[in-house]
Design an enzyme around this catalytic site. Sequence first.
Site, PDB file in Angstrom:
ATOM      1  N   ARG A 187       0.841  -1.206   0.000  1.00 41.90           N
ATOM      2  CA  ARG A 187       0.000   0.000   0.000  1.00 41.90           C
ATOM      3  C   ARG A 187       0.870   1.248   0.000  1.00 41.90           C
ATOM      4  NH1 ARG A 187      -2.880   4.078   2.690  1.00 41.90           N
ATOM      5  NH2 ARG A 187      -5.002   4.317   1.894  1.00 41.90           N
ATOM      6  N   CYS A 188       1.926   1.250   0.832  1.00 43.09           N
ATOM      7  CA  CYS A 188       2.823   2.414   0.893  1.00 43.09           C
ATOM      8  C   CYS A 188       3.432   2.733  -0.467  1.00 43.09           C
ATOM      9  CB  CYS A 188       3.982   2.152   1.854  1.00 43.09           C
ATOM     10  SG  CYS A 188       3.538   2.199   3.583  1.00 43.09           S
TER      11      CYS A 188
END
Length: 406
Positions: A395-396
Amino acid sequence: MTQLYVGSEVGQLRRVLLHRPERALTHLTPSNCHELLFDDVLAVEAAGEEHDIFSQTLTNQGVEVLHLHDLLVETLAVPEAKTWLLNTQISDYRYGPTFATDLKHYLADMTNDHLATILLGGLAYSELPIKSSSMLPKMHRPLDFVIEPLPNHLFTRDTSCWVYGGVSLNPMMMPARQRETNHLRAIYRWHPIFAGQEFIRYFGDEDRHYDNATIEGGDVLVIGKGAVLIGISERTTPQGVENLAAHLFASGQASQVIAIDLPKHRSCMHLDTVMTHMDIDTFSVYPEIMRQDLDTWQLTPKADGSLNVKQMPNYVKAVESALGLDQLRIITTGGDSYEAEREQWNDANNVLTVKPGVVIGYERNVYTNEKYDKAGIEVLTIPGNELGRGRGGARCMSCPIERDSI
């Protein structure tokens, strides 16, 4: 014309922005990595190969992948964009007027590809072939940076985040990341994919110092149905949350913001390192940090344009109410308490949902992945032995630009 719109965290992902780690990582050393917000130095080739697998996994799922380096090169081809970026990144205030002028002349003569590489990856004084009458170069050692590398650009999630029909160009807390936002400002303003398209710039697009109003995309979850969940973290302040909320409400794009006050420590750098949305009713949560007693507020718009702020019993109830669900399904980090702590540190809770119930995560988090699997969540695994050292998961490392609503 495709739509620039992110309606949720879990609807079908259609387009995403990534940044393959390259030159910036070669500039990471044990003596400077902490200043550049990394805990460790990464093996550059291996990190690049792991990132390619991540990118290919997305492509295999039918997601269009855009790369930051390519977008920046194409943006620099627009003369106005190039001038603006050089004036912004190589300002008189950063370098003094004499050195700024000499440095800009040197950079302006490069090919756009080389210039993008330098802006993203940094430049040492020893690599600078020009002589300047400025005091500045004479006062630096050869290995000091003229232009600091931006290794954290790998985490495209933070610098800008798309929320429903617009984007927040996030004023970053840490000096090591503040220049990143200007690259995105230029891309969204001048790159052919974005120029002339209808979308809102909520916040962060003006030439000003945003003072204490900082926000990073890792703390912003677009949970859908007009709601946005934001963590108040080491990097995102209440002032940042209120400013973004006010712009979201003024543009009619969101009807409520839920803010959670997170513990301020390294293992919980952003909300998405301890909690991500995996299916319409399902969240992954690291319970050591995401306790039920975290202060939670609901922000809604008042008719006069001000904010109505109401304290909520806890974040679970607030999310259930926002999504109209009787009960959230929460999957906690796997293994015993030692294994869970290790896997959370290695981003077991930081997964990227591709479509409802299908997520991308690091293969090393075996206990948590097994738990997801048993709960009916399909995990597409990618290697993260090097990438994970940057303390960020799938996600990052991704900035969704187009995603369906729920």
